[in-house]
Design a protein around this motif. Structure first.
Motif, PDB file in Angstrom:
ATOM      1  N   ALA A 184       1.811   6.829  -6.612  1.00  0.00           N
ATOM      2  CA  ALA A 184       0.783   7.848  -6.873  1.00  0.00           C
ATOM      3  C   ALA A 184       1.380   9.248  -6.781  1.00  0.00           C
TER       4      ALA A 184
ATOM      5  N   ALA B  94      -1.867   4.313 -10.227  1.00  0.00           N
ATOM      6  CA  ALA B  94      -0.803   3.999  -9.262  1.00  0.00           C
ATOM      7  C   ALA B  94      -0.844   2.529  -8.865  1.00  0.00           C
ATOM      8  N   ARG B  95      -2.049   2.006  -8.620  1.00  0.00           N
ATOM      9  CA  ARG B  95      -2.162   0.584  -8.275  1.00  0.00           C
ATOM     10  C   ARG B  95      -1.710  -0.301  -9.435  1.00  0.00           C
TER      11      ARG B  95
ATOM     12  N   GLN C 143       0.831  -1.198   0.000  1.00  0.00           N
ATOM     13  CA  GLN C 143       0.000   0.000   0.000  1.00  0.00           C
ATOM     14  C   GLN C 143       0.868   1.253   0.000  1.00  0.00           C
TER      15      GLN C 143
ATOM     16  N   ARG D  66      -6.008   8.631 -10.989  1.00  0.00           N
ATOM     17  CA  ARG D  66      -4.648   8.602 -10.440  1.00  0.00           C
ATOM     18  C   ARG D  66      -4.395   7.391  -9.550  1.00  0.00           C
ATOM     19  N   GLU D  67      -5.317   7.104  -8.636  1.00  0.00           N
ATOM     20  CA  GLU D  67      -5.115   5.984  -7.711  1.00  0.00           C
ATOM     21  C   GLU D  67      -5.121   4.648  -8.450  1.00  0.00           C
TER      22      GLU D  67
ATOM     23  N   GLU E  87       1.232   4.237  -2.780  1.00  0.00           N
ATOM     24  CA  GLU E  87       1.117   5.660  -2.434  1.00  0.00           C
ATOM     25  C   GLU E  87       2.319   6.446  -2.949  1.00  0.00           C
TER      26      GLU E  87
END
Length: 194
Positions: free
Chosen positions: A141, A155-156, A134, A151-152, A138
């Motif tokens: 991101a 990022a993932r 996680q 965006r999230e 972050e």
């Protein structure tokens, strides 16, 4: 019986020697493959001293995962900066990971390895791995523009691509194809930097 240890390690407090030794052995040789007696011998402490600081191997494993997380994230942040993250954004992921993959002691992700090795027997290790992943997502991101669409999710997806590159680089003699695929993912998933 303990063996001679390096002077710079011998000067450390016992808890730190144990933790550093466990870190190196667990990462390089595996958690299951490394017994407590080996950690004791390599760290130059007695069994009583080890168990005073870490009452069980499981507690030592969890301390190792916390220590590894802190060390790796510190390295990762510095590597991203070395490779121009402040200007290149997510493009810095590829050279940063290439740096890690080229290290002579590279053995993949300690968290992926721990989940595969001991996850069912030590669910707390899975929790540590989730937290690590996680935080990695972050950090990724933060490399993307704040106004990037989804965006999230991007990022993932990039974090998952990073994990895939890590596994692939650990299982092949040449990390080039893994880095090439990661570079493609970065180009595809990260909006152009201003």
């Amino acid at each position: 019986m303990t063996r001679d240890i390096a002077p710079e390690t011998a000067a450390l407090p016992a808890r730190e020697r144990i933790l550093r030794t466990a870190h190196d052995l667990f990462y390089l040789e595996g958690i299951r493959a490394t017994g407590i007696d080996r950690v004791i011998a390599e760290s130059g402490v007695t069994k009583v001293t080890l168990y005073r600081h870490f009452p069980s191997k499981n507690e030592l494993i969890l301390a190792f995962l916390k220590y590894r997380h802190e060390r790796w994230m510190t390295w990762f942040d510095a590597a991203l900066l070395r490779h121009g993250a402040q200007h290149a954004g997510a493009q810095a992921l590829v050279p940063a990971l290439a740096e890690w993959f080229a290290h002579p002691h590279y053995r993949g992700c300690a968290f992926i390895n721990a989940v595969a090795e001991i996850g069912p027997a030590l669910p707390e290790a899975v929790v540590c791995a989730r937290r690590h992943k996680q935080e990695l997502a972050e950090r990724i991101a933060a490399l993307l523009p704040a106004d990037a669409p989804q965006r999230e999710l991007r990022a993932r997806a990039l974090a998952q691509a990073v994990d895939g590159a890590i596994v692939r680089a650990a299982s092949e003699t040449d990390p080039g194809p893994a880095l090439e695929a990661l570079a493609f993912s970065v180009r595809t998933l990260s909006p152009s930097q201003p």
